[in-house]
Each structure stands twice: as C-alpha cells, then as structure tokens.
Write a protein that holds these residues in place. Structure first.
Motif, PDB file in Angstrom:
ATOM      1  N   VAL A  42     -23.594  38.204   1.480  1.00 29.78           N
ATOM      2  CA  VAL A  42     -22.186  37.813   1.563  1.00 29.78           C
ATOM      3  C   VAL A  42     -22.058  36.345   1.184  1.00 29.78           C
ATOM      4  CG1 VAL A  42     -21.621  39.523   3.343  1.00 29.78           C
ATOM      5  CG2 VAL A  42     -22.357  37.236   4.028  1.00 29.78           C
ATOM      6  N   ASN A  43     -20.838  35.892   1.022  1.00 27.21           N
ATOM      7  CA  ASN A  43     -20.578  34.475   0.764  1.00 27.21           C
ATOM      8  C   ASN A  43     -20.222  33.787   2.065  1.00 27.21           C
ATOM      9  OD1 ASN A  43     -20.863  34.616  -2.086  1.00 27.21           O
ATOM     10  ND2 ASN A  43     -18.869  35.595  -2.190  1.00 27.21           N
ATOM     11  N   ALA A  44     -20.749  32.595   2.269  1.00 29.90           N
ATOM     12  CA  ALA A  44     -20.435  31.806   3.459  1.00 29.90           C
ATOM     13  C   ALA A  44     -20.079  30.396   3.001  1.00 29.90           C
ATOM     14  CB  ALA A  44     -21.636  31.768   4.402  1.00 29.90           C
ATOM     15  N   PRO A  45     -19.200  29.717   3.733  1.00 28.59           N
ATOM     16  CA  PRO A  45     -18.856  28.354   3.313  1.00 28.59           C
ATOM     17  C   PRO A  45     -19.962  27.360   3.660  1.00 28.59           C
ATOM     18  CG  PRO A  45     -17.691  28.915   5.320  1.00 28.59           C
ATOM     19  CD  PRO A  45     -18.432  30.150   4.895  1.00 28.59           C
ATOM     20  N   ASN A  46     -20.217  26.466   2.747  1.00 24.53           N
ATOM     21  CA  ASN A  46     -21.122  25.338   2.973  1.00 24.53           C
ATOM     22  C   ASN A  46     -20.290  24.089   2.728  1.00 24.53           C
ATOM     23  OD1 ASN A  46     -23.677  23.949   3.288  1.00 24.53           O
ATOM     24  ND2 ASN A  46     -23.457  23.461   1.128  1.00 24.53           N
ATOM     25  N   PHE A  47     -20.142  23.272   3.749  1.00 25.59           N
ATOM     26  CA  PHE A  47     -19.245  22.135   3.645  1.00 25.59           C
ATOM     27  C   PHE A  47     -19.949  20.913   3.092  1.00 25.59           C
ATOM     28  CE2 PHE A  47     -17.461  24.788   7.018  1.00 25.59           C
ATOM     29  CZ  PHE A  47     -16.193  25.001   6.493  1.00 25.59           C
ATOM     30  N   GLU A  48     -19.289  20.283   2.112  1.00 26.32           N
ATOM     31  CA  GLU A  48     -19.763  19.035   1.516  1.00 26.32           C
ATOM     32  C   GLU A  48     -18.723  17.961   1.774  1.00 26.32           C
ATOM     33  OE1 GLU A  48     -20.044  19.714  -2.675  1.00 26.32           O
ATOM     34  OE2 GLU A  48     -21.958  20.775  -2.523  1.00 26.32           O
ATOM     35  N   VAL A  49     -19.183  16.748   2.016  1.00 29.84           N
ATOM     36  CA  VAL A  49     -18.282  15.598   2.038  1.00 29.84           C
ATOM     37  C   VAL A  49     -18.506  14.854   0.743  1.00 29.84           C
ATOM     38  CG1 VAL A  49     -17.743  13.406   3.157  1.00 29.84           C
ATOM     39  CG2 VAL A  49     -18.190  15.424   4.545  1.00 29.84           C
ATOM     40  N   GLN A  50     -17.404  14.641   0.020  1.00 37.03           N
ATOM     41  CA  GLN A  50     -17.455  13.996  -1.286  1.00 37.03           C
ATOM     42  C   GLN A  50     -16.593  12.744  -1.273  1.00 37.03           C
ATOM     43  OE1 GLN A  50     -15.885  17.053  -3.833  1.00 37.03           O
ATOM     44  NE2 GLN A  50     -17.796  18.201  -3.877  1.00 37.03           N
ATOM     45  N   ILE A  51     -16.934  11.811  -2.153  1.00 36.48           N
ATOM     46  CA  ILE A  51     -16.130  10.601  -2.349  1.00 36.48           C
ATOM     47  C   ILE A  51     -15.801  10.494  -3.827  1.00 36.48           C
ATOM     48  CG2 ILE A  51     -16.159   8.066  -2.355  1.00 36.48           C
ATOM     49  CD1 ILE A  51     -17.762   8.118   0.183  1.00 36.48           C
ATOM     50  N   ILE A  52     -14.541  10.182  -4.111  1.00 31.01           N
ATOM     51  CA  ILE A  52     -14.126   9.862  -5.472  1.00 31.01           C
ATOM     52  C   ILE A  52     -14.002   8.341  -5.514  1.00 31.01           C
ATOM     53  CG2 ILE A  52     -12.362  10.161  -7.246  1.00 31.01           C
ATOM     54  CD1 ILE A  52     -11.706  12.860  -5.864  1.00 31.01           C
ATOM     55  N   PRO A  53     -14.970   7.649  -6.138  1.00 31.34           N
ATOM     56  CA  PRO A  53     -15.019   6.184  -6.066  1.00 31.34           C
ATOM     57  C   PRO A  53     -13.718   5.485  -6.469  1.00 31.34           C
ATOM     58  CG  PRO A  53     -17.038   7.020  -7.020  1.00 31.34           C
ATOM     59  CD  PRO A  53     -16.107   8.191  -6.894  1.00 31.34           C
ATOM     60  N   ALA A  54     -13.017   5.993  -7.467  1.00 27.97           N
ATOM     61  CA  ALA A  54     -11.792   5.338  -7.944  1.00 27.97           C
ATOM     62  C   ALA A  54     -10.691   5.344  -6.891  1.00 27.97           C
ATOM     63  CB  ALA A  54     -11.290   6.007  -9.218  1.00 27.97           C
ATOM     64  N   TYR A  55     -10.753   6.265  -5.937  1.00 29.80           N
ATOM     65  CA  TYR A  55      -9.711   6.375  -4.921  1.00 29.80           C
ATOM     66  C   TYR A  55     -10.044   5.635  -3.627  1.00 29.80           C
ATOM     67  CZ  TYR A  55      -7.983  10.088  -7.981  1.00 29.80           C
ATOM     68  OH  TYR A  55      -7.521  10.800  -9.051  1.00 29.80           O
ATOM     69  N   LEU A  56     -11.204   4.987  -3.597  1.00 29.93           N
ATOM     70  CA  LEU A  56     -11.552   4.163  -2.437  1.00 29.93           C
ATOM     71  C   LEU A  56     -10.661   2.922  -2.410  1.00 29.93           C
ATOM     72  CD1 LEU A  56     -15.436   4.365  -2.571  1.00 29.93           C
ATOM     73  CD2 LEU A  56     -13.989   5.196  -0.706  1.00 29.93           C
ATOM     74  N   PRO A  57     -10.454   2.324  -1.246  1.00 24.36           N
ATOM     75  CA  PRO A  57      -9.634   1.108  -1.190  1.00 24.36           C
ATOM     76  C   PRO A  57     -10.228  -0.006  -2.056  1.00 24.36           C
ATOM     77  CG  PRO A  57     -10.083   1.932   1.023  1.00 24.36           C
ATOM     78  CD  PRO A  57     -10.915   2.740   0.082  1.00 24.36           C
ATOM     79  N   ALA A  58      -9.354  -0.806  -2.653  1.00 25.44           N
ATOM     80  CA  ALA A  58      -9.797  -1.902  -3.524  1.00 25.44           C
ATOM     81  C   ALA A  58     -10.376  -3.067  -2.718  1.00 25.44           C
ATOM     82  CB  ALA A  58      -8.636  -2.384  -4.386  1.00 25.44           C
ATOM     83  N   GLU A  59      -9.881  -3.269  -1.502  1.00 25.45           N
ATOM     84  CA  GLU A  59     -10.362  -4.385  -0.669  1.00 25.45           C
ATOM     85  C   GLU A  59     -11.725  -4.031  -0.077  1.00 25.45           C
ATOM     86  OE1 GLU A  59      -7.422  -4.957   2.301  1.00 25.45           O
ATOM     87  OE2 GLU A  59      -5.854  -5.469   0.869  1.00 25.45           O
ATOM     88  N   PRO A  60     -12.682  -4.941  -0.176  1.00 27.06           N
ATOM     89  CA  PRO A  60     -14.032  -4.660   0.341  1.00 27.06           C
ATOM     90  C   PRO A  60     -14.057  -4.313   1.835  1.00 27.06           C
ATOM     91  CG  PRO A  60     -14.077  -6.593  -1.069  1.00 27.06           C
ATOM     92  CD  PRO A  60     -12.633  -6.225  -0.892  1.00 27.06           C
ATOM     93  N   GLN A  61     -13.219  -5.006   2.643  1.00 27.57           N
ATOM     94  CA  GLN A  61     -13.216  -4.702   4.088  1.00 27.57           C
ATOM     95  C   GLN A  61     -12.697  -3.296   4.352  1.00 27.57           C
ATOM     96  OE1 GLN A  61     -11.645  -7.588   3.018  1.00 27.57           O
ATOM     97  NE2 GLN A  61     -12.812  -9.262   3.911  1.00 27.57           N
ATOM     98  N   ALA A  62     -11.664  -2.887   3.638  1.00 28.23           N
ATOM     99  CA  ALA A  62     -11.099  -1.547   3.827  1.00 28.23           C
ATOM    100  C   ALA A  62     -12.089  -0.484   3.357  1.00 28.23           C
ATOM    101  CB  ALA A  62      -9.773  -1.424   3.084  1.00 28.23           C
ATOM    102  N   GLU A  63     -12.769  -0.754   2.239  1.00 26.48           N
ATOM    103  CA  GLU A  63     -13.782   0.186   1.764  1.00 26.48           C
ATOM    104  C   GLU A  63     -14.909   0.295   2.777  1.00 26.48           C
ATOM    105  OE1 GLU A  63     -17.000  -0.495  -1.414  1.00 26.48           O
ATOM    106  OE2 GLU A  63     -15.396   0.560  -2.493  1.00 26.48           O
ATOM    107  N   HIS A  64     -15.336  -0.835   3.321  1.00 22.28           N
ATOM    108  CA  HIS A  64     -16.408  -0.826   4.308  1.00 22.28           C
ATOM    109  C   HIS A  64     -15.984  -0.059   5.561  1.00 22.28           C
ATOM    110  CE1 HIS A  64     -20.232  -2.143   5.908  1.00 22.28           C
ATOM    111  NE2 HIS A  64     -19.620  -2.461   7.038  1.00 22.28           N
ATOM    112  N   ALA A  65     -14.721  -0.155   5.933  1.00 20.38           N
ATOM    113  CA  ALA A  65     -14.218   0.591   7.098  1.00 20.38           C
ATOM    114  C   ALA A  65     -14.317   2.097   6.854  1.00 20.38           C
ATOM    115  CB  ALA A  65     -12.777   0.187   7.412  1.00 20.38           C
ATOM    116  N   VAL A  66     -14.024   2.533   5.637  1.00 19.09           N
ATOM    117  CA  VAL A  66     -14.172   3.955   5.290  1.00 19.09           C
ATOM    118  C   VAL A  66     -15.637   4.356   5.408  1.00 19.09           C
ATOM    119  CG1 VAL A  66     -14.008   5.637   3.402  1.00 19.09           C
ATOM    120  CG2 VAL A  66     -12.123   4.050   3.820  1.00 19.09           C
ATOM    121  N   PHE A  67     -16.529   3.539   4.856  1.00 18.57           N
ATOM    122  CA  PHE A  67     -17.960   3.832   4.926  1.00 18.57           C
ATOM    123  C   PHE A  67     -18.452   3.848   6.372  1.00 18.57           C
ATOM    124  CE2 PHE A  67     -18.638   1.908   0.442  1.00 18.57           C
ATOM    125  CZ  PHE A  67     -18.224   3.094  -0.139  1.00 18.57           C
ATOM    126  N   GLU A  68     -17.958   2.921   7.202  1.00 17.90           N
ATOM    127  CA  GLU A  68     -18.370   2.879   8.608  1.00 17.90           C
ATOM    128  C   GLU A  68     -17.961   4.151   9.346  1.00 17.90           C
ATOM    129  OE1 GLU A  68     -16.731  -0.697  10.303  1.00 17.90           O
ATOM    130  OE2 GLU A  68     -18.640  -1.762  10.047  1.00 17.90           O
TER     131      GLU A  68
END
Length: 174
Positions: A42-68
């Motif tokens: 049968v088919n079962a879901p396998n969950f992936e977390v993905q990032i689209i780099p262009a859609y990350l915040p432009a400010e380094p602190q905001a990007e780091h908050a997402v990564f944290e």
C-alpha cells in the motif's frame, strides 16, 4: 480600438506567470492485492520538511529565527562551523610535517562536507545561489505529529513547507 483590451490581458498573464510556479508531483502507485483480495503493498505518507531558499526572510536575524525554530522542532543542528581555520595542525607529538598536515586538512574537509548534510543552514546555503526557487529537503523522515506542528507554524516559518511523499509499505503475511 480593438487593442484596448489586449494590454490588460497581457499584463494579467505576465503577473500570473510571476506568482505561479509549475511543480511536478509524482503520482501514487497502485495498491497490490493477493489472490484473496488482501493488500500486500500500500501507499503510506512519508513527511518531508522542505525549505525554498528564495522565500526565507531577507533579514539575517529573521532567517536565523526560522532556522532556530526548525532546529528545535526537528532536533537538528543549525550550522556546522568549519573546523579548518588554522594553518597549523598540532598533535600530541608537536607539529606535523606539511604533507601530513595537508592530508589531515583534506580528510577533515571531506568529513565536514559529509557532515554538512545534517545541518539546516548548510543544506540551504549549498543550493541558495544555484536553485533558490526549488525546494530543498531538510529532513525526509519527519514523524507525523512533528510534521503537523511544522505545518501549523507555517505562517511563522516563511520558506518552510511540509510535503507528504507517498512511499511503499509492504504488509507482511501473518
């Protein structure tokens, strides 16, 4: 006078092409049954977390908050700091020869390249300049409850998405 409506249509099409992106999705494979009608595969879901780099915040602190936040949710480190920062490699017996030092640094860099595959920021930085609009998989084995938590927090995690990829599940005979 017949051209009055055309520029509007052209600009509308251009705007749609700027905000829409085609994405190929793999079709799920069929269920396989045995001769009695019981499912074998049968088919079962396998969950992936993905990032689209262009859609990350432009400010380094905001990007780091997402990564944290992702780091806490996925239990993954954010960034691997390069261990190769010194030109001198010291062992218990003093300085190595130049050739031994170069071999040591080369071996460490190979280890570092392999290890970067498990650090969030290093994964993103590797593709950021090459394919910034393509999703990059940060983790491909995310448990369902964690994937749902990431999806719930998507409004606070720009550039992050959860993708449910179908995988084959083989049901063993009992």
């Amino acid at each position: 006078m017949g051209f009055a409506g055309r520029p509007g249509t052209e600009y509308r099409n251009r705007a749609a092409n700027n905000r829409l992106r085609e994405e190929a999705l793999a079709a799920p494979r069929g269920v396989i049954y045995d001769r009695t009608g019981q499912p074998l595969v049968v088919n079962a879901p396998n969950f992936e977390v993905q990032i689209i780099p262009a859609y990350l915040p432009a400010e380094p602190q905001a990007e780091h908050a997402v990564f944290e936040r992702l780091s806490r949710l996925l239990n993954m480190p954010i960034e691997l700091q390069s261990a190769i920062t010194s030109t001198q490699v010291i062992t218990g017996q003093g300085l190595l020869t130049v050739l031994d030092g170069m071999k040591y640094l080369y071996d460490r860099s190979a280890d570092t390249i392999e290890a970067r595959k498990s650090y969030i920021k290093n994964i993103v930085d590797e593709v950021r300049g090459i394919t910034p609009y393509e999703p990059v998989v940060i983790s491909s084995t995310v448990p369902g409850p964690i994937a749902m938590q990431v999806a719930e927090e998507a409004y606070n995690l720009p550039g992050v998405r959860v993708y449910a990829a179908p995988v084959r599940k083989y049901i063993s005979a009992q």
